[in-house]
Design a protein around this motif. Structure first.
Motif, PDB file in Angstrom:
ATOM      1  N   ASP A  22     -15.207  75.656  47.997  1.00 32.44           N
ATOM      2  CA  ASP A  22     -16.588  75.978  47.723  1.00 32.44           C
ATOM      3  C   ASP A  22     -16.641  76.717  46.328  1.00 32.44           C
ATOM      4  OD1 ASP A  22     -17.556  74.351  49.463  1.00 32.44           O
ATOM      5  OD2 ASP A  22     -17.941  76.285  50.936  1.00 32.44           O
ATOM      6  N   ALA A  23     -15.553  77.823  46.247  1.00 36.63           N
ATOM      7  CA  ALA A  23     -15.597  78.773  45.370  1.00 36.63           C
ATOM      8  C   ALA A  23     -14.927  78.393  44.084  1.00 36.63           C
ATOM      9  CB  ALA A  23     -15.021  80.045  45.646  1.00 36.63           C
ATOM     10  N   PHE A  24     -13.784  77.433  44.217  1.00 38.52           N
ATOM     11  CA  PHE A  24     -12.922  77.245  43.081  1.00 38.52           C
ATOM     12  C   PHE A  24     -12.407  75.807  43.158  1.00 38.52           C
ATOM     13  CE2 PHE A  24     -11.742  81.519  44.674  1.00 38.52           C
ATOM     14  CZ  PHE A  24     -12.520  82.319  43.677  1.00 38.52           C
ATOM     15  N   ASP A  25     -13.015  75.121  43.882  1.00 38.91           N
ATOM     16  CA  ASP A  25     -12.611  73.420  44.109  1.00 38.91           C
ATOM     17  C   ASP A  25     -11.036  73.413  44.181  1.00 38.91           C
ATOM     18  OD1 ASP A  25     -13.149  70.828  43.889  1.00 38.91           O
ATOM     19  OD2 ASP A  25     -12.659  70.626  41.955  1.00 38.91           O
ATOM     20  N   MET A  26     -10.460  74.336  44.880  1.00 41.29           N
ATOM     21  CA  MET A  26      -9.174  74.282  45.422  1.00 41.29           C
ATOM     22  C   MET A  26      -9.063  73.354  46.650  1.00 41.29           C
ATOM     23  SD  MET A  26      -7.823  77.956  45.199  1.00 41.29           S
ATOM     24  CE  MET A  26      -7.914  79.063  43.575  1.00 41.29           C
ATOM     25  N   HIS A  27      -7.737  72.389  46.534  1.00 44.48           N
ATOM     26  CA  HIS A  27      -7.859  71.551  47.538  1.00 44.48           C
ATOM     27  C   HIS A  27      -6.217  71.594  48.123  1.00 44.48           C
ATOM     28  CE1 HIS A  27     -11.719  69.700  47.133  1.00 44.48           C
ATOM     29  NE2 HIS A  27     -11.471  69.966  45.797  1.00 44.48           N
ATOM     30  N   THR A  28      -5.281  71.778  47.215  1.00 45.91           N
ATOM     31  CA  THR A  28      -3.680  71.856  47.769  1.00 45.91           C
ATOM     32  C   THR A  28      -3.240  73.239  47.517  1.00 45.91           C
ATOM     33  OG1 THR A  28      -2.876  71.368  45.367  1.00 45.91           O
ATOM     34  CG2 THR A  28      -3.816  69.276  46.879  1.00 45.91           C
ATOM     35  N   VAL A  29      -2.084  73.256  47.880  1.00 49.34           N
ATOM     36  CA  VAL A  29      -1.297  74.646  47.846  1.00 49.34           C
ATOM     37  C   VAL A  29      -1.063  75.032  46.398  1.00 49.34           C
ATOM     38  CG1 VAL A  29       1.034  75.360  48.158  1.00 49.34           C
ATOM     39  CG2 VAL A  29      -0.291  74.201  50.152  1.00 49.34           C
ATOM     40  N   GLU A  30      -0.900  73.830  45.600  1.00 53.03           N
ATOM     41  CA  GLU A  30      -0.561  74.093  44.318  1.00 53.03           C
ATOM     42  C   GLU A  30      -1.859  74.584  43.516  1.00 53.03           C
ATOM     43  OE1 GLU A  30       2.193  72.602  40.654  1.00 53.03           O
ATOM     44  OE2 GLU A  30       2.025  71.001  42.328  1.00 53.03           O
ATOM     45  N   ASP A  31      -2.867  73.912  43.740  1.00 53.12           N
ATOM     46  CA  ASP A  31      -4.274  74.436  43.332  1.00 53.12           C
ATOM     47  C   ASP A  31      -4.305  76.018  43.482  1.00 53.12           C
ATOM     48  OD1 ASP A  31      -5.087  71.985  42.621  1.00 53.12           O
ATOM     49  OD2 ASP A  31      -6.204  71.472  44.379  1.00 53.12           O
ATOM     50  N   LEU A  32      -3.839  76.592  44.689  1.00 55.20           N
ATOM     51  CA  LEU A  32      -4.044  77.944  45.001  1.00 55.20           C
ATOM     52  C   LEU A  32      -2.980  78.723  44.032  1.00 55.20           C
ATOM     53  CD1 LEU A  32      -5.205  80.361  46.396  1.00 55.20           C
ATOM     54  CD2 LEU A  32      -3.532  79.976  48.342  1.00 55.20           C
ATOM     55  N   LEU A  33      -1.950  78.353  44.072  1.00 61.09           N
ATOM     56  CA  LEU A  33      -0.879  78.997  43.459  1.00 61.09           C
ATOM     57  C   LEU A  33      -0.739  79.007  41.896  1.00 61.09           C
ATOM     58  CD1 LEU A  33       2.375  78.233  45.610  1.00 61.09           C
ATOM     59  CD2 LEU A  33       0.981  80.308  45.782  1.00 61.09           C
ATOM     60  N   ARG A  34      -1.582  78.071  41.432  1.00 61.77           N
ATOM     61  CA  ARG A  34      -1.789  78.007  39.900  1.00 61.77           C
ATOM     62  C   ARG A  34      -3.145  78.764  39.419  1.00 61.77           C
ATOM     63  NH1 ARG A  34       2.156  75.544  36.965  1.00 61.77           N
ATOM     64  NH2 ARG A  34       3.375  74.024  38.062  1.00 61.77           N
ATOM     65  N   HIS A  35      -3.787  79.258  40.585  1.00 62.90           N
ATOM     66  CA  HIS A  35      -4.881  80.244  40.349  1.00 62.90           C
ATOM     67  C   HIS A  35      -4.388  81.500  39.898  1.00 62.90           C
ATOM     68  CE1 HIS A  35      -9.094  81.248  40.924  1.00 62.90           C
ATOM     69  NE2 HIS A  35      -8.783  82.315  41.470  1.00 62.90           N
ATOM     70  N   TYR A  36      -4.049  81.886  38.778  1.00 61.53           N
ATOM     71  CA  TYR A  36      -3.050  83.176  38.561  1.00 61.53           C
ATOM     72  C   TYR A  36      -4.029  84.323  38.495  1.00 61.53           C
ATOM     73  CZ  TYR A  36      -0.007  79.210  36.957  1.00 61.53           C
ATOM     74  OH  TYR A  36       0.727  78.251  36.627  1.00 61.53           O
ATOM     75  N   PRO A  37      -3.444  85.579  38.579  1.00 67.69           N
ATOM     76  CA  PRO A  37      -4.086  86.623  38.485  1.00 67.69           C
ATOM     77  C   PRO A  37      -4.637  86.975  37.348  1.00 67.69           C
ATOM     78  CG  PRO A  37      -2.002  87.173  39.639  1.00 67.69           C
ATOM     79  CD  PRO A  37      -1.818  85.747  39.108  1.00 67.69           C
ATOM     80  N   THR A  38      -5.892  87.490  36.957  1.00 70.08           N
ATOM     81  CA  THR A  38      -6.146  87.724  35.715  1.00 70.08           C
ATOM     82  C   THR A  38      -5.693  89.171  34.978  1.00 70.08           C
ATOM     83  OG1 THR A  38      -8.383  88.690  36.533  1.00 70.08           O
ATOM     84  CG2 THR A  38      -8.325  86.735  36.101  1.00 70.08           C
ATOM     85  N   VAL A 181      -4.806  90.747  40.707  1.00 68.48           N
ATOM     86  CA  VAL A 181      -6.288  90.973  40.793  1.00 68.48           C
ATOM     87  C   VAL A 181      -6.724  89.275  40.229  1.00 68.48           C
ATOM     88  CG1 VAL A 181      -8.467  91.651  39.885  1.00 68.48           C
ATOM     89  CG2 VAL A 181      -6.505  93.278  40.513  1.00 68.48           C
ATOM     90  N   TYR A 182      -7.243  88.702  41.223  1.00 68.18           N
ATOM     91  CA  TYR A 182      -7.852  87.203  41.027  1.00 68.18           C
ATOM     92  C   TYR A 182      -9.311  87.067  40.222  1.00 68.18           C
ATOM     93  CZ  TYR A 182      -3.347  86.540  43.377  1.00 68.18           C
ATOM     94  OH  TYR A 182      -2.112  86.580  43.875  1.00 68.18           O
ATOM     95  N   PRO A 183      -9.437  85.903  39.574  1.00 73.26           N
ATOM     96  CA  PRO A 183     -11.039  85.526  39.622  1.00 73.26           C
ATOM     97  C   PRO A 183     -11.513  85.222  40.957  1.00 73.26           C
ATOM     98  CG  PRO A 183      -9.141  84.105  38.168  1.00 73.26           C
ATOM     99  CD  PRO A 183      -8.584  85.080  39.121  1.00 73.26           C
ATOM    100  N   ALA A 184     -12.739  85.916  41.038  1.00 78.60           N
ATOM    101  CA  ALA A 184     -13.359  85.743  42.495  1.00 78.60           C
ATOM    102  C   ALA A 184     -14.938  85.516  42.184  1.00 78.60           C
ATOM    103  CB  ALA A 184     -13.287  87.300  42.786  1.00 78.60           C
ATOM    104  N   THR A 185     -15.318  85.426  43.338  1.00 75.82           N
ATOM    105  CA  THR A 185     -16.939  85.355  43.372  1.00 75.82           C
ATOM    106  C   THR A 185     -17.409  86.223  44.643  1.00 75.82           C
ATOM    107  OG1 THR A 185     -16.904  83.525  45.090  1.00 75.82           O
ATOM    108  CG2 THR A 185     -16.457  82.744  43.220  1.00 75.82           C
TER     109      THR A 185
END
Length: 755
Positions: A22-38, A181-185
């Protein structure tokens, strides 16, 4: 264990995975790991004998020796005044503003970690105000022992929650030097993402690296498995740098693989060759030119002529400074195609520009462009114009000329893309101001060629594109650049006019326009909006919303036109041009201005591109801070196109020391479009440059800088082209194909593939 391609709901559970979707349109493990810290939070400097600097961030661990509740002086509520003994011989004063809420947790005798910003309230006296805090279990030393229950507040509580597992909080994690620290909602906080990342990394299988060992060694890159771990959980600053270096290369490579694949596909397509003729219209046109082409124009004409002579479609970008002579180059290319018996379509973003092209090309061709008429040259063709607002009879005649082949050159707006527009034999498509069109529109026009051949494509822009941007977004296009200005172009001086500080300078601007008009020259006055309730919407709700809006402080074209016509410029002929005028009125106004029947044109940015009135020497841009850097440069290019020097006045109410004023001063200081393009890109998100406005996607590059990473992009482009040349489709390199899909979102891939 988990693989990069595994679904997050299988690894994290349905609830946690659903939040990430819902927040980041992440579906796979790689989607999450490519969500790098800011960025990375650190504990700040340790407390030493020296007093910390005001405003510095520190983290301290100690025992609470005092916790006293005091009422606030000027309002309801209470403060909790705390003293924390760190064992260093000095107590740290801490103040919590919600004293009633924290007094049951922050109590005398408890051990605690506190992290916040140093605030000096008198010389030599400092404190921490409302810091993040965490109550710690008892320990014989100052290290953080295992926590079974999280008691605390602020960011420390969140971080502790993210480190919580079955046995309680992994308290050693709280002592890390770098905490991501990650992009967040609002619903998914940074520490929620961190908890998910740590859970995934704990289960992650070894990753087969898609890059060959030779590439890793040559570029001193980490394996992707190490990079993905260290970007999230670094031990030291060097870990972050090394991880970013590898993942930045991955992003550059992903884009270059897409472009290299598209480039390979283009080379496999077939087009009909259009070799130059010594006795055709192109040769006759060049002989008639009343001026000498620049060396750069000769070179680019040669490059395009060579492309057109081949049996696969040209795919070239022509960029150049405002007024550098791109239209002459494009016309020469069109005539070469017409000489080969095929047609050309020139797509312009506005009706004003389309009509301007029609008039200017007709004037340049003379009787070479009057095929079928009395007095036409032996070798000639016909030009026709297609726009959406043409009368039915005029449009029918234009469409007939296109479908019958009588018109060798068809000029138009988006109307050319409509289904009812057909060509007899479309051989080349030229897109002017390519950034104004989506790739779907461009593709729709190219599809009007015969099925057995692809048309040649030339896209033009007067908005200079820095090399790294061109390589990353237009890497499948060959690029030609015109840097020389034709002879006869006059210099343009630009000045910033701070209206609030020097209101009389604006009066002087109107006087200057009158002086130019008396000398036989003309001027533009550009406004940022039309006016006349343009900001509202239709319907009752729209009108109410418009009424509730604050009245814009900018000057509207309709108001400025009336003010100048009845006031400072009452003795000169003033016209009005904006996008909401009917097409025939717009065309009439431009004709009058072209013919010097109008002295001053009050207008909006409808004149931004393509309008060519050599007699115009002054431009006053009102509310100049409301325009972008490149837009100001484009507007300024409408003057100084003849033998007289140009003057551009940038009128603004911007603060003298603000960023807007600095931007305007930079524009006034140079006429180098490439320098200004870099300035423009540094003031806005690079994701915009990647075509987000055209493709509807959000920023997809997380680490790669399109302005600063030329070496990385160049290396990635070289490697991508080698791989695609040997393995189109990447069937033998599934890892590279997967990395490409992961690093660039699917919509962005579709966008690039169509461009």
């Amino acid at each position: 264990m988990a693989a990069l391609s595994d679904r997050l709901d299988h690894v994290l559970g349905v609830k946690a995975a659903g939040s990430l979707v819902d927040a980041f349109d992440m579906h796979t493990v790689e989607d999450l790991l490519r969500h790098y810290p800011t960025r990375y939070a650190t504990h700040g400097q340790p407390l030493t004998e020296e007093a910390p600097e005001d405003g510095s961030h520190i983290t301290v661990i100690g025992r609470i020796t005092k916790a006293e509740l005091r009422p606030m002086r000027n309002r309801r509520g209470s403060l909790l005044k705390v003293v924390l003994d760190t064992g260093s011989g000095q107590g740290v004063d801490v103040t919590f503003f919600n004293g009633d809420k924290v007094k049951y947790v922050v109590r005398e005798g408890s051990r605690a970690m506190m992290s916040g910003t140093v605030n000096y309230w008198r010389p030599g006296q400092w404190s921490l105000n409302h810091p993040g805090y965490l109550i710690l279990p008892e320990s014989d030393d100052d290290s953080v022992a295992a926590l079974t229950k999280v008691r605390g507040g602020g960011h420390l509580r969140g971080l502790a929650q993210s480190a919580k597992g079955e046995g309680g909080v992994d308290a050693s994690f709280m002592e890390r030097e770098f905490i991501p620290v990650y992009p967040a909602t609002a619903k998914v906080q940074s520490w929620d993402v961190l908890a998910c990342v740590r859970q995934v990394l704990d289960q992650l299988d070894p990753i087969a690296d898609p890059l060959p060992e030779q590439v890793l060694a040559e570029r001193d890159l980490l394996p992707v498995s190490d990079a993905l771990r260290l970007i999230h959980l670094p031990e030291r600053k060097s870990d972050i740098d090394a991880a970013e270096q590898r993942l930045c290369f991955d992003e550059a490579l992903a884009l270059q693989l897409v472009l290299a694949e598209q480039r390979h596909e283009n080379s496999a397509r077939k087009a009909r060759a259009c070799p130059p003729r010594a006795d055709g219209i192109a040769a006759a046109f060049e002989q008639r030119l009343p001026f000498e082409l620049t060396e750069g124009q000769h070179q680019v004409i040669g490059e395009i002529s060579s492309d057109l002579s081949r049996t696969h479609p040209m795919h070239r970008l022509l960029q150049g400074e405002v007024g550098s002579g791109k239209t002459i180059v494009a016309l020469h290319a069109m005539l070469q195609v017409v000489d080969a018996g095929q047609q050309c379509a020139l797509l312009a973003p506005t009706e004003v520009l389309a009509a301007q092209h029609y008039r200017s090309l007709s004037a340049m061709l003379g009787n070479l462009g009057t095929s079928g008429e009395l007095g036409a040259a032996e070798y000639s063709t016909q030009l026709t114009l297609v726009t959406g607002s043409m009368s039915a009879a005029t449009k029918r005649a234009a469409l007939l000329a296109a479908v019958s082949g009588d018109a060798g050159i068809v000029i138009g707006t988006h109307a050319l893309i409509q289904d009812n527009v057909e060509f007899f034999d479309l051989g080349m498509v030229i897109v002017d101001e390519q950034h104004r069109f989506g790739v779907e529109q461009r593709d729709a026009l190219r599809a009007k060629a015969k099925a057995d051949a692809s048309p040649h494509l030339l896209v033009m822009t007067a908005t200079p594109i820095p090399r790294t941007i061109a390589m990353t977004t237009l890497g499948d296009l060959e690029t030609s650049t015109l840097t020389q200005l034709p002879r006869g172009r006059s210099p343009i001086a630009s000045k910033v006019v701070p209206r609030k500080q020097h209101p009389k300078w604006v009066d002087r601007a109107w006087d200057r326009i009158i002086e130019e008009v008396e000398a036989g020259r003309q001027a533009y006055v550009v406004c940022s909006r039309i006016g006349d309730d343009e900001e509202g919407t239709t319907g009752k709700r729209g009108k109410k919303a418009a009424a509730e809006k604050e009245t814009p402080k900018t000057q509207a074209a309709l108001e400025v036109f009336e003010t100048l016509r009845d006031g400072p410029l009452a003795n000169v002929r003033v016209g009005l041009l904006h996008g909401r005028l009917p097409s025939d009125e717009k065309d009439q106004v431009m004709r009058e201005f072209n013919d010097a029947a109008l002295d001053v044109l009050v207008c909006t940015t409808v004149v931004e591109v393509g309008v060519d009135v050599p007699n115009a020497t002054v431009m006053v841009i009102l509310d100049a801070d409301r325009f972008g850097v490149s837009q100001l440069h484009q507007l300024r290019g409408r003057i100084g196109r003849g033998k007289h020097a140009g003057l551009c006045l940038l009128v603004t109410d911007a603060a003298p020391t603000g960023s807007a004023m600095a931007r305007l001063e930079a524009v006034a200081a140079t006429t180098d479009g490439f320098e200004l393009a870099v300035l423009d890109l540094r003031t806005r998100r690079e994701g915009d440059v990647l075509g987000a406005a055209q493709s509807g996607t959000t920023r997809s590059l997380r680490l790669l800088s399109l302005l600063d990473d030329l070496e990385v992009i160049t290396a990635a482009q070289d490697f991508a082209r080698q791989i695609i040349e040997s393995d189109p489709g990447l069937r033998a390199h599934p890892g590279l194909a997967g990395m490409m899909r992961a690093a660039v979102d699917a919509q962005r891939l579709d966008y690039l593939a169509k461009s």
